[in-house]
Design a protein around this motif. Structure first.
Motif, PDB file in Angstrom:
ATOM      1  N   VAL A  38     -15.825  35.161 -24.010  1.00 34.80           N
ATOM      2  CA  VAL A  38     -15.331  33.785 -24.146  1.00 34.80           C
ATOM      3  C   VAL A  38     -16.462  32.774 -23.946  1.00 34.80           C
ATOM      4  CG1 VAL A  38     -13.745  32.057 -23.221  1.00 34.80           C
ATOM      5  CG2 VAL A  38     -12.977  34.420 -23.494  1.00 34.80           C
ATOM      6  N   ILE A  39     -17.291  32.986 -22.920  1.00 36.60           N
ATOM      7  CA  ILE A  39     -18.400  32.065 -22.655  1.00 36.60           C
ATOM      8  C   ILE A  39     -19.381  32.058 -23.823  1.00 36.60           C
ATOM      9  CG2 ILE A  39     -20.412  31.648 -21.181  1.00 36.60           C
ATOM     10  CD1 ILE A  39     -18.730  32.712 -18.821  1.00 36.60           C
ATOM     11  N   ALA A  40     -19.742  33.262 -24.300  1.00 34.40           N
ATOM     12  CA  ALA A  40     -20.654  33.350 -25.447  1.00 34.40           C
ATOM     13  C   ALA A  40     -20.012  32.754 -26.686  1.00 34.40           C
ATOM     14  CB  ALA A  40     -21.041  34.807 -25.691  1.00 34.40           C
ATOM     15  N   GLY A  41     -18.693  32.901 -26.822  1.00 39.65           N
ATOM     16  CA  GLY A  41     -17.975  32.332 -27.960  1.00 39.65           C
ATOM     17  C   GLY A  41     -18.014  30.808 -27.958  1.00 39.65           C
ATOM     18  N   VAL A  42     -17.825  30.226 -26.785  1.00 39.89           N
ATOM     19  CA  VAL A  42     -17.895  28.762 -26.653  1.00 39.89           C
ATOM     20  C   VAL A  42     -19.294  28.261 -26.997  1.00 39.89           C
ATOM     21  CG1 VAL A  42     -17.778  26.842 -25.017  1.00 39.89           C
ATOM     22  CG2 VAL A  42     -16.004  28.599 -24.983  1.00 39.89           C
ATOM     23  N   ASP A  43     -20.320  28.965 -26.486  1.00 40.61           N
ATOM     24  CA  ASP A  43     -21.709  28.586 -26.784  1.00 40.61           C
ATOM     25  C   ASP A  43     -22.001  28.684 -28.282  1.00 40.61           C
ATOM     26  OD1 ASP A  43     -22.203  28.136 -24.116  1.00 40.61           O
ATOM     27  OD2 ASP A  43     -23.155  30.082 -23.768  1.00 40.61           O
ATOM     28  N   GLU A  44     -21.508  29.740 -28.909  1.00 38.49           N
ATOM     29  CA  GLU A  44     -21.734  29.939 -30.346  1.00 38.49           C
ATOM     30  C   GLU A  44     -21.025  28.869 -31.163  1.00 38.49           C
ATOM     31  OE1 GLU A  44     -23.089  31.750 -33.886  1.00 38.49           O
ATOM     32  OE2 GLU A  44     -23.722  31.999 -31.810  1.00 38.49           O
ATOM     33  N   LEU A  45     -19.799  28.518 -30.757  1.00 40.32           N
ATOM     34  CA  LEU A  45     -19.056  27.477 -31.463  1.00 40.32           C
ATOM     35  C   LEU A  45     -19.772  26.139 -31.360  1.00 40.32           C
ATOM     36  CD1 LEU A  45     -16.583  26.452 -33.016  1.00 40.32           C
ATOM     37  CD2 LEU A  45     -15.382  26.247 -30.820  1.00 40.32           C
ATOM     38  N   ALA A  46     -20.260  25.808 -30.151  1.00 40.14           N
ATOM     39  CA  ALA A  46     -20.996  24.552 -29.955  1.00 40.14           C
ATOM     40  C   ALA A  46     -22.252  24.524 -30.821  1.00 40.14           C
ATOM     41  CB  ALA A  46     -21.366  24.392 -28.477  1.00 40.14           C
ATOM     42  N   LYS A  47     -22.939  25.644 -30.899  1.00 39.08           N
ATOM     43  CA  LYS A  47     -24.155  25.749 -31.716  1.00 39.08           C
ATOM     44  C   LYS A  47     -23.842  25.546 -33.195  1.00 39.08           C
ATOM     45  CE  LYS A  47     -27.651  29.172 -33.045  1.00 39.08           C
ATOM     46  NZ  LYS A  47     -28.060  30.581 -32.897  1.00 39.08           N
ATOM     47  N   ARG A  48     -22.770  26.168 -33.661  1.00 40.34           N
ATOM     48  CA  ARG A  48     -22.399  26.040 -35.077  1.00 40.34           C
ATOM     49  C   ARG A  48     -21.980  24.611 -35.426  1.00 40.34           C
ATOM     50  NH1 ARG A  48     -19.006  31.561 -36.641  1.00 40.34           N
ATOM     51  NH2 ARG A  48     -20.535  33.049 -35.805  1.00 40.34           N
ATOM     52  N   LEU A  49     -21.256  23.965 -34.499  1.00 42.54           N
ATOM     53  CA  LEU A  49     -20.831  22.586 -34.744  1.00 42.54           C
ATOM     54  C   LEU A  49     -22.037  21.648 -34.790  1.00 42.54           C
ATOM     55  CD1 LEU A  49     -17.649  22.363 -32.479  1.00 42.54           C
ATOM     56  CD2 LEU A  49     -17.716  22.350 -34.979  1.00 42.54           C
ATOM     57  N   CYS A  80     -14.842  34.968 -31.000  1.00 42.89           N
ATOM     58  CA  CYS A  80     -14.651  35.959 -29.942  1.00 42.89           C
ATOM     59  C   CYS A  80     -14.366  37.348 -30.518  1.00 42.89           C
ATOM     60  CB  CYS A  80     -13.510  35.545 -29.007  1.00 42.89           C
ATOM     61  SG  CYS A  80     -13.921  34.164 -27.920  1.00 42.89           S
ATOM     62  N   LEU A  81     -13.783  37.386 -31.699  1.00 40.02           N
ATOM     63  CA  LEU A  81     -13.482  38.670 -32.343  1.00 40.02           C
ATOM     64  C   LEU A  81     -14.724  39.289 -32.957  1.00 40.02           C
ATOM     65  CD1 LEU A  81     -11.356  40.761 -33.278  1.00 40.02           C
ATOM     66  CD2 LEU A  81     -11.133  39.405 -35.372  1.00 40.02           C
ATOM     67  N   ASN A  82     -15.460  38.506 -33.767  1.00 39.82           N
ATOM     68  CA  ASN A  82     -16.560  39.115 -34.516  1.00 39.82           C
ATOM     69  C   ASN A  82     -17.820  38.257 -34.631  1.00 39.82           C
ATOM     70  OD1 ASN A  82     -15.900  37.176 -36.445  1.00 39.82           O
ATOM     71  ND2 ASN A  82     -14.719  38.583 -37.699  1.00 39.82           N
ATOM     72  N   GLY A  83     -17.941  37.238 -33.793  1.00 46.40           N
ATOM     73  CA  GLY A  83     -19.094  36.356 -33.895  1.00 46.40           C
ATOM     74  C   GLY A  83     -20.053  36.413 -32.720  1.00 46.40           C
ATOM     75  N   VAL A  84     -19.701  37.204 -31.695  1.00 45.11           N
ATOM     76  CA  VAL A  84     -20.584  37.376 -30.536  1.00 45.11           C
ATOM     77  C   VAL A  84     -21.374  38.664 -30.738  1.00 45.11           C
ATOM     78  CG1 VAL A  84     -20.698  37.727 -28.040  1.00 45.11           C
ATOM     79  CG2 VAL A  84     -19.011  36.146 -29.004  1.00 45.11           C
ATOM     80  N   PRO A  85     -22.710  38.616 -30.680  1.00 42.66           N
ATOM     81  CA  PRO A  85     -23.501  39.818 -30.956  1.00 42.66           C
ATOM     82  C   PRO A  85     -23.381  40.881 -29.871  1.00 42.66           C
ATOM     83  CG  PRO A  85     -24.926  38.021 -30.250  1.00 42.66           C
ATOM     84  CD  PRO A  85     -23.556  37.438 -30.420  1.00 42.66           C
ATOM     85  N   VAL A  86     -23.281  42.132 -30.308  1.00 45.94           N
ATOM     86  CA  VAL A  86     -23.280  43.282 -29.401  1.00 45.94           C
ATOM     87  C   VAL A  86     -24.105  44.400 -30.040  1.00 45.94           C
ATOM     88  CG1 VAL A  86     -21.050  42.779 -28.317  1.00 45.94           C
ATOM     89  CG2 VAL A  86     -21.126  44.202 -30.366  1.00 45.94           C
TER      90      VAL A  86
END
Length: 199
Positions: free
Chosen positions: A177-188, A33-39
């Protein structure tokens, strides 16, 4: 059973409760959420004219740190680029050039605030630049951080944490937060595939 509950939210900040989530996953979500969601952020600046007291590099740095509104569903990394133009014109009086003067070719990708100071111009001084913004992540440079603050605190219960995220203005707090959850699921999922192939 894992769950996420919104505790409070406003245009700049959101707090959620993570239940049944192991600490390592909760902390991974905090970091994403700090630095892993693209902007979007300005990455390349072509200075066409600069008669101000500021060096070209200083202007480029200031432009790069201006948060830009981002709509993730419309763009793909890393190909997406958006042109923004700053042309102060010839000033007859002293004036501060702000993010309001930075015009985007895209209806969405533009400064999150019109009040960010870029340069002070004396009479007769001028700045004209063409800047290109692209999607990136804060792991590459802080200008692509999607949030200013991402804090994880432990509650009194086991495997229960509170995550507070404050946006830079590029995305809505809930979107981060939503994008963070999606990114975490993808990485796992990617990590799981690596383990399977390793065996």
């Amino acid at each position: 059973m894992s769950s996420i509950q919104v505790l409070s939210t406003d245009p700049k900040k959101i707090s959620v409760r993570l239940k049944g989530v192991p600490l390592q996953y909760a902390n991974a979500l905090r970091r994403i959420c700090l630095n892993g969601v693209p902007v979007f952020a300005i990455d390349t600046v072509d200075v066409i004219e600069n008669s101000s007291a500021m060096m070209d590099e200083s202007i480029a740095h200031r432009l790069g740190m201006i948060p830009l509104k981002t709509e993730l569903s419309r763009f793909n990394e890393p190909d997406s680029r958006v042109l923004l133009v700053l042309d102060s014109g010839n000033k007859e009086t002293s004036e501060t050039v702000t993010s309001a003067d930075l015009l985007s070719q895209d209806e969405v990708v533009k400064p999150s605030s019109n009040k960010i100071s870029i340069a002070y111009l004396a009479p007769g001084q001028k700045i004209k630049v063409e800047a290109y913004a692209r999607l990136g992540r804060g792991t590459e440079h802080a200008k692509w951080n999607s949030s200013n603050v991402s804090i994880l605190t432990h509650t009194d219960k086991n495997n229960e944490y509170e995550l507070t995220v404050e946006t830079t203005g590029a995305l809505e707090p809930k979107e981060i937060v939503i994008a963070g959850v999606d990114e975490l699921a993808k990485r796992l999922e990617e990590f799981k595939e690596i383990l399977v192939n390793f065996k």
